[in-house]
Every structure is written in structure tokens, then in C-alpha cells.
Design a protein around this motif. Structure first.
Motif, PDB file in Angstrom:
ATOM      1  N   GLY A  53      22.892  26.100 -12.413  1.00 53.18           N
ATOM      2  CA  GLY A  53      22.350  25.223 -11.391  1.00 53.18           C
ATOM      3  C   GLY A  53      21.023  25.783 -10.949  1.00 53.18           C
ATOM      4  O   GLY A  53      20.797  26.997 -11.026  1.00 53.18           O
ATOM      5  N   SER A  54      20.146  24.913 -10.496  1.00 53.88           N
ATOM      6  CA  SER A  54      18.826  25.353 -10.084  1.00 53.88           C
ATOM      7  C   SER A  54      18.356  24.496  -8.924  1.00 53.88           C
ATOM      8  O   SER A  54      18.665  23.307  -8.853  1.00 53.88           O
ATOM      9  CB  SER A  54      17.851  25.251 -11.260  1.00 53.88           C
ATOM     10  OG  SER A  54      16.618  25.809 -10.914  1.00 53.88           O
ATOM     11  N   SER A  55      17.598  25.101  -8.044  1.00 51.16           N
ATOM     12  CA  SER A  55      17.126  24.390  -6.867  1.00 51.16           C
ATOM     13  C   SER A  55      15.689  24.783  -6.567  1.00 51.16           C
ATOM     14  O   SER A  55      15.307  25.942  -6.723  1.00 51.16           O
ATOM     15  CB  SER A  55      18.029  24.748  -5.680  1.00 51.16           C
ATOM     16  OG  SER A  55      17.563  24.156  -4.506  1.00 51.16           O
ATOM     17  N   VAL A 103      21.889  20.426 -12.121  1.00 49.67           N
ATOM     18  CA  VAL A 103      22.866  21.260 -12.807  1.00 49.67           C
ATOM     19  C   VAL A 103      22.830  20.967 -14.295  1.00 49.67           C
ATOM     20  O   VAL A 103      22.502  19.857 -14.721  1.00 49.67           O
ATOM     21  CB  VAL A 103      24.304  21.050 -12.267  1.00 49.67           C
ATOM     22  CG1 VAL A 103      24.373  21.406 -10.804  1.00 49.67           C
ATOM     23  CG2 VAL A 103      24.796  19.658 -12.506  1.00 49.67           C
ATOM     24  N   LEU A 141      21.000  16.547  -8.431  1.00 51.71           N
ATOM     25  CA  LEU A 141      21.769  16.560  -7.186  1.00 51.71           C
ATOM     26  C   LEU A 141      20.958  15.871  -6.097  1.00 51.71           C
ATOM     27  O   LEU A 141      19.747  16.050  -6.007  1.00 51.71           O
ATOM     28  CB  LEU A 141      22.117  17.995  -6.790  1.00 51.71           C
ATOM     29  CG  LEU A 141      22.915  18.787  -7.830  1.00 51.71           C
ATOM     30  CD1 LEU A 141      23.092  20.230  -7.370  1.00 51.71           C
ATOM     31  CD2 LEU A 141      24.260  18.133  -8.092  1.00 51.71           C
ATOM     32  N   TYR A 187      20.119  21.713  -1.790  1.00 46.23           N
ATOM     33  CA  TYR A 187      21.042  22.772  -2.172  1.00 46.23           C
ATOM     34  C   TYR A 187      20.305  24.085  -2.322  1.00 46.23           C
ATOM     35  O   TYR A 187      19.156  24.121  -2.752  1.00 46.23           O
ATOM     36  CB  TYR A 187      21.691  22.471  -3.526  1.00 46.23           C
ATOM     37  CG  TYR A 187      22.675  21.339  -3.528  1.00 46.23           C
ATOM     38  CD1 TYR A 187      24.020  21.577  -3.337  1.00 46.23           C
ATOM     39  CD2 TYR A 187      22.267  20.032  -3.742  1.00 46.23           C
ATOM     40  CE1 TYR A 187      24.947  20.546  -3.358  1.00 46.23           C
ATOM     41  CE2 TYR A 187      23.179  18.985  -3.759  1.00 46.23           C
ATOM     42  CZ  TYR A 187      24.517  19.254  -3.565  1.00 46.23           C
ATOM     43  OH  TYR A 187      25.422  18.234  -3.584  1.00 46.23           O
ATOM     44  N   ASN A 202      20.178  27.701  -4.480  1.00 40.62           N
ATOM     45  CA  ASN A 202      20.454  27.987  -5.891  1.00 40.62           C
ATOM     46  C   ASN A 202      21.943  28.268  -6.114  1.00 40.62           C
ATOM     47  O   ASN A 202      22.534  27.784  -7.076  1.00 40.62           O
ATOM     48  CB  ASN A 202      19.631  29.182  -6.375  1.00 40.62           C
ATOM     49  CG  ASN A 202      18.346  28.760  -7.057  1.00 40.62           C
ATOM     50  OD1 ASN A 202      18.241  27.656  -7.579  1.00 40.62           O
ATOM     51  ND2 ASN A 202      17.366  29.640  -7.036  1.00 40.62           N
ATOM     52  N   ALA A 206      23.977  25.112  -5.960  1.00 36.72           N
ATOM     53  CA  ALA A 206      23.774  24.328  -7.184  1.00 36.72           C
ATOM     54  C   ALA A 206      24.582  24.925  -8.343  1.00 36.72           C
ATOM     55  O   ALA A 206      25.157  24.185  -9.149  1.00 36.72           O
ATOM     56  CB  ALA A 206      22.289  24.268  -7.542  1.00 36.72           C
ATOM     57  N   LYS A 207      24.655  26.235  -8.417  1.00 32.50           N
ATOM     58  CA  LYS A 207      25.440  26.876  -9.475  1.00 32.50           C
ATOM     59  C   LYS A 207      26.928  26.576  -9.295  1.00 32.50           C
ATOM     60  O   LYS A 207      27.632  26.282 -10.263  1.00 32.50           O
ATOM     61  CB  LYS A 207      25.172  28.379  -9.499  1.00 32.50           C
ATOM     62  CG  LYS A 207      23.763  28.707 -10.004  1.00 32.50           C
ATOM     63  CD  LYS A 207      23.459  30.170  -9.908  1.00 32.50           C
ATOM     64  CE  LYS A 207      22.017  30.491 -10.190  1.00 32.50           C
ATOM     65  NZ  LYS A 207      21.489  30.017 -11.444  1.00 32.50           N
ATOM     66  N   GLU A 244      28.115  23.925  -7.806  1.00 36.62           N
ATOM     67  CA  GLU A 244      28.263  22.504  -8.140  1.00 36.62           C
ATOM     68  C   GLU A 244      28.423  22.335  -9.646  1.00 36.62           C
ATOM     69  O   GLU A 244      29.271  21.572 -10.113  1.00 36.62           O
ATOM     70  CB  GLU A 244      27.052  21.695  -7.657  1.00 36.62           C
ATOM     71  CG  GLU A 244      27.027  21.418  -6.188  1.00 36.62           C
ATOM     72  CD  GLU A 244      27.985  20.322  -5.755  1.00 36.62           C
ATOM     73  OE1 GLU A 244      28.464  19.533  -6.594  1.00 36.62           O
ATOM     74  OE2 GLU A 244      28.257  20.247  -4.550  1.00 36.62           O
ATOM     75  N   ALA A 245      27.597  23.042 -10.413  1.00 34.33           N
ATOM     76  CA  ALA A 245      27.690  22.960 -11.876  1.00 34.33           C
ATOM     77  C   ALA A 245      29.064  23.419 -12.345  1.00 34.33           C
ATOM     78  O   ALA A 245      29.687  22.786 -13.204  1.00 34.33           O
ATOM     79  CB  ALA A 245      26.588  23.802 -12.520  1.00 34.33           C
ATOM     80  N   ALA A 285      19.611  22.082 -16.552  1.00 32.54           N
ATOM     81  CA  ALA A 285      19.437  22.054 -15.096  1.00 32.54           C
ATOM     82  C   ALA A 285      17.975  21.827 -14.742  1.00 32.54           C
ATOM     83  O   ALA A 285      17.663  21.102 -13.797  1.00 32.54           O
ATOM     84  CB  ALA A 285      19.946  23.351 -14.480  1.00 32.54           C
TER      85      ALA A 285
END
Length: 167
Positions: free
Chosen positions: A47-49, A56, A74, A78, A80, A83-84, A86-87, A161
């Protein structure tokens, strides 16, 4: 409505859609696949933000080495680590729907992997709901192994992502 309330409702909706980690009743769809009892499915996640977007990337590989790629943008703000998580949660949900029984989860987030292993304790209140849902989903499998890998071995999930930022 505050974002925390919206995120909390999303988690509640998810749990409502998956009331029991051991029950597959309802409107199941039969998917013709090989027997996977003695084989592992593999899931790579990332995941990345950024300040303007989050996404993701998930790669799922069947025991017969057939890959599926998922890239999702997303809608909320979020971190980071959120987001991870979430993935991870989305990927386990897909594996659950595919009726995988044993899963090897590979990710480059040392924090998320070690929190799921129980090696690290989570200190952030914002990650607690994610950890709860992730643990609940992990219990629905006969076996789940979490393994931290370096970023260079997780490039597909990372790129998936990242491409959401252009969407």
C-alpha cells in the motif's frame, strides 16, 4: 461525517458481510480449481499513500502459479501503514472468496508483518481496527504464514499500488 466514522462503518460493513470465519453459506459461487489442501496460495501486498492519494497493490498466485493482479485506489486519506493494512485485508478477502485454505503472505512492511506475527505490538489507535479485521480474516484459513521480504522482491505489488496515483 468524520472520516474516522466513515472508516469505522466500512470495517463494520466488511465484518457484517463476513459473519463467520468458518461458514461459507449463502450465495456461494462454485469456482473450478485444483485441490489446494496441501498447497499454498501466495499473496504479495503493498500500500502507498501521498498527500493527495492512496492505493493498494495485490498479487495473488494460485498453487498452480497462476497470478492475479489487483490495483485499487483508496478514497480516503490514509497513512502508508493504513494503506498497507488495507491491501492485506483486501487480499485476504479475495483469498477467502477463492476458498484458499493455506496462504503464504509476503510483504515489505516490516511493521505490518511483525504486528501480524505478534513480534511487534501495535501502539497506534488508528491501526487497531485494521489489525483486528486482519487477525479475524487470518483465522478463517487452515494456515497462514507471514513473511517479511525486501522491497526489491515485492516490486509487482509496489508498482500496482503506485499506478493508482495516475488514476
Amino acid at each position: 461525517m468524520p472520516q474516522k466514522a466513515v472508516k469505522g462503518q466500512a470495517l463494520a460493513d466488511f465484518l457484517a458481510q463476513h459473519p463467520s470465519s468458518y461458514e461459507f453459506g449463502g450465495n456461494d459461487v462454485e469456482i473450478s480449481m485444483l485441490e489446494t489442501r496441501d498447497n499454498y496460495w501466495m499473496m504479495y501486498f503493498d500500500g502507498s499513500s501521498t498527500s493527495i492519494s492512496a492505493g493498494v497493490g495485490i498479487v495473488i498466485q494460485s498453487p498452480t502459479h497462476n497470478p492475479w493482479y489487483f490495483s485499487l485506489k483508496l478514497d480516503f486519506d490514509y497513512s502508508n501503514n493504513q494503506a498497507k493494512y488495507e491491501a492485506f485485508v483486501i487480499g485476504l478477502g479475495v483469498l477467502h472468496d477463492l476458498r484458499a485454505t493455506r496462504v503464504l503472505v509476503l510483504g515489505d512492511s516490516e511493521l505490518v508483518i511483525n504486528q501480524l506475527n505478534g513480534t511487534f505490538h501495535f501502539m497506534s489507535c488508528t491501526l487497531a481496527p485494521y489489525h483486528m479485521v486482519a487477525s479475524y480474516l487470518a483465522e478463517s484459513f487452515d494456515g497462514v504464514t507471514f513473511k517479511h521480504i525486501s522491497r526489491v522482491h515485492n516490486t509487482d505489488a509496489d508498482e500496482l499500488a503506485q499506478i493508482t496515483f495516475g488514476a
